[in-house]
Design a protein around this motif. Structure first.
Motif, PDB file in Angstrom:
ATOM      1  N   CYS A   1      26.920 -53.940  -4.984  1.00  0.00           N
ATOM      2  CA  CYS A   1      25.539 -53.826  -5.481  1.00  0.00           C
ATOM      3  C   CYS A   1      24.732 -55.055  -5.118  1.00  0.00           C
ATOM      4  O   CYS A   1      23.516 -54.985  -5.009  1.00  0.00           O
ATOM      5  CB  CYS A   1      25.513 -53.542  -6.977  1.00  0.00           C
TER       6      CYS A   1
ATOM      7  N   ILE B   1      23.770 -47.828  -4.751  1.00  0.00           N
ATOM      8  CA  ILE B   1      24.191 -48.477  -5.996  1.00  0.00           C
ATOM      9  C   ILE B   1      25.250 -49.525  -5.711  1.00  0.00           C
ATOM     10  O   ILE B   1      25.876 -50.077  -6.602  1.00  0.00           O
ATOM     11  CB  ILE B   1      24.658 -47.394  -6.980  1.00  0.00           C
TER      12      ILE B   1
ATOM     13  N   ILE C   1      19.060 -62.080 -13.280  1.00  0.00           N
ATOM     14  CA  ILE C   1      19.298 -62.248 -14.713  1.00  0.00           C
ATOM     15  C   ILE C   1      20.275 -61.188 -15.177  1.00  0.00           C
ATOM     16  O   ILE C   1      20.055 -60.001 -14.957  1.00  0.00           O
ATOM     17  CB  ILE C   1      17.978 -62.101 -15.510  1.00  0.00           C
ATOM     18  N   SER C   2      21.328 -61.627 -15.838  1.00  0.00           N
ATOM     19  CA  SER C   2      22.233 -60.629 -16.415  1.00  0.00           C
ATOM     20  C   SER C   2      22.614 -61.008 -17.849  1.00  0.00           C
ATOM     21  O   SER C   2      21.897 -60.651 -18.768  1.00  0.00           O
ATOM     22  CB  SER C   2      23.461 -60.426 -15.527  1.00  0.00           C
TER      23      SER C   2
ATOM     24  N   CYS D   1      31.801 -55.261  -9.061  1.00  0.00           N
ATOM     25  CA  CYS D   1      32.016 -54.260  -8.008  1.00  0.00           C
ATOM     26  C   CYS D   1      33.274 -54.496  -7.188  1.00  0.00           C
ATOM     27  O   CYS D   1      34.010 -53.565  -6.902  1.00  0.00           O
ATOM     28  CB  CYS D   1      30.846 -54.251  -7.024  1.00  0.00           C
TER      29      CYS D   1
ATOM     30  N   ILE E   1      20.109 -50.894  -6.741  1.00  0.00           N
ATOM     31  CA  ILE E   1      20.575 -50.830  -8.128  1.00  0.00           C
ATOM     32  C   ILE E   1      21.679 -51.867  -8.319  1.00  0.00           C
ATOM     33  O   ILE E   1      22.629 -51.905  -7.545  1.00  0.00           O
ATOM     34  CB  ILE E   1      21.144 -49.435  -8.459  1.00  0.00           C
ATOM     35  N   GLY E   2      21.525 -52.675  -9.362  1.00  0.00           N
ATOM     36  CA  GLY E   2      22.518 -53.712  -9.644  1.00  0.00           C
ATOM     37  C   GLY E   2      23.692 -53.175 -10.443  1.00  0.00           C
ATOM     38  O   GLY E   2      23.905 -53.535 -11.588  1.00  0.00           O
ATOM     39  N   GLY E   3      24.454 -52.288  -9.815  1.00  0.00           N
ATOM     40  CA  GLY E   3      25.664 -51.749 -10.438  1.00  0.00           C
ATOM     41  C   GLY E   3      25.376 -50.586 -11.368  1.00  0.00           C
ATOM     42  O   GLY E   3      24.287 -50.482 -11.947  1.00  0.00           O
TER      43      GLY E   3
ATOM     44  N   TYR F   1      24.166 -57.768  -6.846  1.00  0.00           N
ATOM     45  CA  TYR F   1      23.439 -58.441  -7.921  1.00  0.00           C
ATOM     46  C   TYR F   1      24.036 -59.809  -8.232  1.00  0.00           C
ATOM     47  O   TYR F   1      23.319 -60.736  -8.568  1.00  0.00           O
ATOM     48  CB  TYR F   1      23.454 -57.554  -9.170  1.00  0.00           C
TER      49      TYR F   1
ATOM     50  N   ALA G   1      27.202 -52.944 -15.920  1.00  0.00           N
ATOM     51  CA  ALA G   1      26.447 -53.085 -14.682  1.00  0.00           C
ATOM     52  C   ALA G   1      25.654 -54.373 -14.837  1.00  0.00           C
ATOM     53  O   ALA G   1      24.996 -54.578 -15.857  1.00  0.00           O
ATOM     54  CB  ALA G   1      25.518 -51.899 -14.506  1.00  0.00           C
ATOM     55  N   MET G   2      25.723 -55.254 -13.845  1.00  0.00           N
ATOM     56  CA  MET G   2      25.147 -56.583 -14.070  1.00  0.00           C
ATOM     57  C   MET G   2      23.631 -56.557 -14.199  1.00  0.00           C
ATOM     58  O   MET G   2      23.046 -57.391 -14.871  1.00  0.00           O
ATOM     59  CB  MET G   2      25.625 -57.540 -12.981  1.00  0.00           C
ATOM     60  N   GLU G   3      22.987 -55.593 -13.543  1.00  0.00           N
ATOM     61  CA  GLU G   3      21.543 -55.419 -13.789  1.00  0.00           C
ATOM     62  C   GLU G   3      21.388 -54.503 -14.995  1.00  0.00           C
ATOM     63  O   GLU G   3      21.739 -53.325 -14.920  1.00  0.00           O
ATOM     64  CB  GLU G   3      20.850 -54.778 -12.583  1.00  0.00           C
TER      65      GLU G   3
END
Lengths: 157, 290, 760
Positions: free
Chosen positions: A99, C481, A37-38, A136, C255-257, A101, C205-207
């Motif tokens: 990352c 990260i 989820i973002s 990223c 860690i999501g960014g 994500y 950061a996407m998270e």
């Protein structure tokens, strides 16, 4: 209400609330936390899952919508023996994430494209993937991975 | 995660029943056609419906057919299904192309044309093009059915002219004739377009003269707007029209209520109309844009 | 020094240690975690930028079904509720006052997210609105009230010695200087002078920020968090709750960014207070929209002038930098320090005077953002290098080459001399970009560079466990990260211990298990933690060598070290064999450790100079003003790339982030309200922004203090991108733009002005 659907190849019936998003149900009830989820606004693509092979934003799709349909999440991509999908392997080979994500959504969005058109040009890949954000990598490693997987999938046909 | 508050989904069996449900629940109810905009608005409590009437389950509302020289597109047809429809690709390619560029693949897979038009998001693409293609919509309710042009559906930003209990069930788009030239272009900086410009021309002689023209602009203003004065300037010989494009662009800009916002100043938007009228004109005529 | 060809694992692009989990959905981030009996929190945020809180009535909210408890600023008795590693000015939840729109005012703790969310609307807060102080000039004007009415104590991790701001709304002032700038400007042949603006940016950061806090029955606190500096979070949380360090356990999964936005403490004290108040483990997961209201980058106004002599040598630079720091200090004092240092650039400049101020305003608190002040000041610095080149009649590349510091030369008196080949890097970038090709209309090229004092304060402790079955574990407090620390650190251990990579496991980021590491940022992990892991391996080997004397029954000087073990004549034993024979028991392991501190070759600051070298060719749509990248080249001057592919990935990622601020990214305030704090409106780079041609190169001169001569990367390329685009635009059009981002409209307006025509 109950919804019955095919989840990663397995017939599944779940008791859901009508207000629940597919992401809430998959992450909370099914513990399929590869659904990330973002932005929660259908912009970023991190919650992308496939419903009947089409990419959708699980954060903004009601779980109610998958009645009788096939849902594929990142957890359902490797085959039963654990062998990775060509896209997963290509993402590893090209270091297409940092990352990680955005990665499940990226891979699933790319899968939807390649399932339909494994001869996609770079321009077609970019157009299709433009709704999936990565903060990223700068995207090039992802493009390279999709090209590699496309080549491999074409070879299999 | 932002969670939606509780609501109940109702499944009508036909448009009439949907209309009755809508009338029954009044302001507590909304039509649920694709959910891409609706659920977002509900997440942010911009809308607080307790009842959603799921139009997608009504049989036949997602069909796309050619009938009497027109495309008849069911309201719950997704952007993707329109983009991919052989009927649309063949009979109104500008529409197929525009649909292939709406938002992103996920929105196109779930969002519907009917939902898009009723939600009237100022930055959406379809209404602008439908204005120039001569699109109309069928509206049904217990009181009966009526058909109105897309221009009459649009009431303002996020506002349609649907009356309580009324449901949009079908979009009709005349098919492109061999003499027609049309195109839609947009300029995008953010997630939603900054400018959308649709142009339709009728040319009996392969683009040497234009006997009729329609042009509309979206995104730069609260709702998609026809440039009626501009349309007069866009008829005549190719050479004359080309000379008048700048004047026509100003006429479009004058017709639209150009907004100063974080997408850009009104001044810049006027300039973009100039740039893109040139481009969309060439695109409609199949000329190279390079 | 061991030749490159001898490395078997280091300097190879091995599979990522976190690869399989990240492509299969198995990677667990804090946002994915649940703990037994966990409750959820949601936050009520201030609608006002500056207001007094007269009262909060949460009784109706508390009576809602599913609601467990409510936390407000009235509930903090017994705590030290103000935290901050630099300045202890940040209340964990608003106390008596709010200082920006979006500041947490109350938290609802409930059985589920929905109940918590719905109860927020039942809390009534009575505010007395005050005039908001929204920009730097207002904040600094005489007579403007103070945003913080009290002076706060310094945090213990300021990281540098400057005093905080004298008074008023100046959070931090930093002055850097040497020589006599006035005299130098008086004699100069050419002076470039201008005011530049770098926008307010959001790292996305996407998270989004997330934490789970759990006070157990013994009063020990465990926090799972997406924060990138667990030991800094531990410091702040221990301070708030007056706990000894071993009572606070901070665990950081994937860690999501972050990109700086997850450095230092964010929501952890608030979540811990929710657990403290409710007696339940509590999870707080912010939405992206709330993350927009949590931290941003400092926007910067830079008034700068730079002078050259008649031979084209830089003689002086003077700059006044104002950073809009927002409502709380966060890490902006450090951004202030670094912006002041980094505006000097990688050049020999004999006269310098820099005055940098971080200024409080009633906006979202600013903090670290990738490059830490570097992006904000490289834009003006490198823009002026091109302006001066033109004034001097020089080619911009030649002009830079004439002024760049060479390896071993000092650019800041008293600091570490330059440990990189920047002239070589610039030459290479110009070559890769093929600067000599003719330009198509609307196209322009530029090559730019930056030098950042990187690494932060070098205190880095690490352990390795060497097992008798041949396995090795690295225990590291550095977080993963996305930068690849878990891969790089295991590579170093595998290389040193002579074991296959698969035998090395990384145990990471749990303050109860791993030793202190100040931070995961400032591009330090490979350099400092990498070196600590290397030294810890060597220390383990030293211990095993002592054991080996007994096992081999010979003196140590008769034993020859080979890869992975020791040889005596025809007998070779691996480190594991030796341990096994020494202990004569299965399952044993020993610990090797390393304690790096500011001593020896780590005494001089910075730990290393992080170099950013990029080149771009832009393609401008002159009608709309839209800029696209035709070509992008990056040079990573990294000493030695432990993992070449990931190192290049850092350069491309950093360049792309820089592209965002260069072309589209900007948080926009209308009055006190942030107008574009959603991803529908805040535009970050996407697939279609990818440059048509991308060429990346690594320079490996092994000139760093890190393992095998390595230095850090990942924040270099973010800095020079925006001036590079602005310079290329100047080359293409003759229009010089000093305000970012270079949006189509801004470019179009500049072109109109250039043409002399009033914009239509």
């Amino acid at each position: 209400m109950n919804v019955s659907f095919e989840l990663n190849g397995k017939q599944t019936t779940l008791e859901i609330e009508q207000r629940e998003s597919l992401a809430e149900v998959l992450r909370g009830r099914c513990r399929l936390t590869g659904v990330k989820i973002s932005c929660e606004a259908q912009v970023c693509g991190s919650c992308t899952v496939l419903v009947d092979d089409l990419p959708v934003s699980a954060c903004t799709l009601l779980a109610y919508e998958v009645r009788g349909k096939r849902v594929t999440t990142i957890e359902g991509l490797a085959d039963d023996s654990g062998r990775l999908h060509p896209l997963q392997q290509a993402f590893l080979d090209h270091f297409s994430f940092q990352c990680g994500y955005c990665t499940p959504g990226m891979i699933l969005a790319a899968k939807a494209l390649l399932d339909e058109n494994s001869a996609a040009t770079d321009a077609e890949i970019v157009a299709h993937m433009n709704g999936n954000l990565c903060r990223c990598t700068g995207y090039l490693p992802i493009l390279k991975a999709i090209r590699q997987a496309a080549n491999q999938l074409r070879g299999q046909k | 995660m932002t969670t939606l508050s509780r609501f109940e989904i109702h499944q009508p069996t036909c448009a009439l029943e949907a209309s009755q449900m809508l009338a029954h629940y009044g302001e507590e109810a909304g039509i649920y056609a694709g959910g891409t905009e609706l659920l977002l608005a509900m997440k942010h409590s911009a809308l607080n419906y307790r009842h959603l009437i799921d139009l997608k389950v009504v049989p036949g509302l997602n069909s796309i057919d050619m009938r009497n020289g027109s495309l008849e597109i069911g309201a719950t047809s997704t952007h993707r299904s329109i983009e991919r429809s052989p009927n649309v690709q063949q009979h109104q390619p500008a529409l197929a192309e525009m649909e292939s560029q709406v938002a992103n693949v996920r929105v196109r897979a779930t969002g519907t044309l009917g939902g898009n038009l009723c939600f009237a998001e100022p930055h959406s693409d379809p209404a602008t093009l439908l204005l120039v293609l001569g699109g109309s919509v069928k509206i049904e309710s217990a009181a009966g059915a009526r058909e109105i042009p897309v221009s009459e559906l649009i009431a303002g930003a996020y506002a349609s002219n649907l009356q309580p209990g009324e449901i949009l069930t079908k979009i009709t788009v005349p098919s492109a004739k061999p003499t027609h030239r049309s195109a839609y272009m947009k300029f995008q900086i953010h997630e939603r377009p900054t400018l959308g410009l649709g142009l339709w021309l009728d040319t009996p002689d392969e683009g040497r003269t234009f006997t009729s023209a329609r042009v509309a602009v979206g995104c730069v203003c609260p709702f998609p707007t026809r440039g009626l004065n501009a349309e007069k300037l866009l008829t005549g010989s190719h050479a004359d029209v080309e000379k008048r494009l700048s004047e026509a662009a100003d006429a479009i800009a004058d017709a639209a209520d150009l907004l100063d916002d974080h997408e850009g100043s009104a001044e810049y938007k006027r300039h973009l109309i100039h740039v893109f009228l040139q481009r969309v004109f060439r695109k409609a005529l199949g000329e190279s844009l390079a | 020094m061991k030749p490159l060809s001898d490395f078997q694992i280091v300097n190879h692009s091995v599979p990522r240690g976190d690869g399989i989990p990240k492509v299969t959905g198995g990677a667990i981030y804090t946002s994915d975690m649940v703990v037994e009996h966990m409750a959820w929190a949601k936050v009520l945020r201030s609608p006002f930028a500056r207001a007094r809180i007269l009262s909060i009535d949460a009784s109706a909210a508390k009576a809602q079904p599913g609601v467990i408890d409510i936390l407000t600023g009235y509930d903090l008795k017994g705590l030290q509720p103000y935290y901050g590693h630099g300045v202890k000015d940040h209340p964990l939840i608003a106390i008596g006052q709010v200082r920006f729109v979006g500041e947490p005012v109350a938290a609802v703790i409930a059985e589920n997210e929905l109940a918590a969310q719905e109860a927020l609307g039942k809390i009534n807060v009575d505010y007395e609105e005050l005039d908001p102080i929204l920009d730097v000039d207002t904040a600094m004007a005489e007579g403007t009230p103070r945003i913080h009415e009290t002076d706060f104590a310094d945090g213990s991790f300021r990281g540098f010695d400057d005093f905080p701001g004298a008074a008023g709304n100046i959070c931090q002032a930093v002055h850097v200087g040497w020589g006599d700038v006035d005299a130098a400007f008086a004699k100069a042949a050419h002076i470039a002078e201008g005011e530049f603006y770098f926008p307010m940016v959001y790292a996305y950061a996407m998270e989004p920020y997330v934490a789970i806090a759990d006070f157990d029955a013994k009063g020990h606190l465990t926090v799972y968090t997406s924060g990138q500096h667990p030991f800094m979070v531990r410091h702040d949380v221990a301070h708030v709750f007056r706990l000894p360090l071993n009572s606070v356990r901070i665990i950081v999964p994937y860690i999501g960014g972050g990109y700086g936005s997850k450095s230092y403490t964010k929501i952890e004290p608030l979540v811990a207070a929710c657990s403290w108040k409710s007696g339940r483990p509590v999870k707080l997961q912010l939405s992206v929209e709330e993350a927009f209201l949590t931290t941003r980058g400092d926007d910067a106004r830079v008034r700068i002038r730079t002078a050259v002599d008649a031979r084209g040598h830089l003689v002086a630079r003077q700059a006044t930098i104002h950073l809009n720091t927002g409502a709380y200090a966060e890490n902006s004092p450090m951004v202030c320090r670094k912006a002041a240092n980094r505006i000097v650039g990688p050049y020999r400049i004999p006269n310098i005077k820099i005055d940098c101020f971080a200024v409080y305003t009633n906006t979202v608190p600013a903090s670290s953002y990738r490059g830490l002040g570097g992006a904000q000041v490289t834009f003006p610095g490198e823009s002026q290098m091109d302006e001066l080149a033109e004034m001097s009649g020089s080619d911009p590349v030649e002009f830079r080459l004439k002024n760049l510091a060479h390896s071993g030369e000092s650019i800041h008196p008293g600091m570490r001399p330059i440990d990189a080949d920047i002239p070589g890097d610039i030459r290479e970038a110009a070559k890769m970009l093929r600067m000599d090709r003719p330009l198509a209309p609307g196209h322009g090229r530029s090559v730019c560079c930056s030098a950042s004092d990187a690494g932060a304060h070098p205190v880095t402790l690490a352990m390795v466990q060497v097992y008798a079955d041949g396995a090795v574990s690295v225990l590291s407090g550095s977080t993963e990260i996305g930068q690849g620390s878990h891969t790089v650190l295991t590579q170093i251990a595998a290389e040193e211990m002579g074991v296959p990579l698969e035998k090395v496991r990384l145990i990471g980021s749990d303050t109860a298990v791993t030793l202190f590491e100040r931070s995961t940022g400032a591009s330090r992990t490979t350099t400092l933690m990498g070196r600590a892991v290397l030294e810890a391996c060597r220390e383990a080997i030293a211990q095993i060598k002592v054991m080996a004397e007994e096992v081999f029954a010979v003196d140590a000087d008769k034993l020859v070290e080979e890869r992975g073990g020791l040889r005596h004549g025809g007998k070779f034993l691996t480190w594991a064999n030796i341990l096994e024979q020494y202990f004569k028991m299965e399952g044993c392991s020993i610990v090797g450790r390393a304690y790096l501190r500011k001593a020896g070759d780590l005494t001089l600051v910075p730990v290393f100079w992080e170099i950013g070298v990029v080149g771009v060719e832009i393609a401008l749509d002159e009608e709309t003003g839209k800029i696209c990248l035709d070509s992008l080249v990056t040079i990573g001057d990294v000493g030695l790339a432990i993992h070449p592919a990931m190192t290049e990935g850092q350069d491309l990622g950093a360049a792309t982030m820089g592209l965002g601020a260069g072309l589209f990214e900007e948080l926009i305030y209308d009055g006190q309200q942030l107008m574009n704090g959603t991803m529908l409106e805040y535009r970050v780079p996407r697939f279609s922004d990818l440059a048509k041609n991308i060429d990346m190169k690594l320079v490996q001169n092994r000139d760093g203090v890190g393992p095998y001569g390595a230095k850090g990367g990942g924040e270099g390329a973010v800095n020079p991108i925006s001036p590079c685009i602005a310079n290329a635009l100047y080359r293409a059009t003759g229009a010089r733009i000093r305000t970012l981002p270079l949006t189509p409209e801004r470019v179009w307006k500049a072109l109109q002005e250039k043409k002399g025509a009033a914009p239509r």
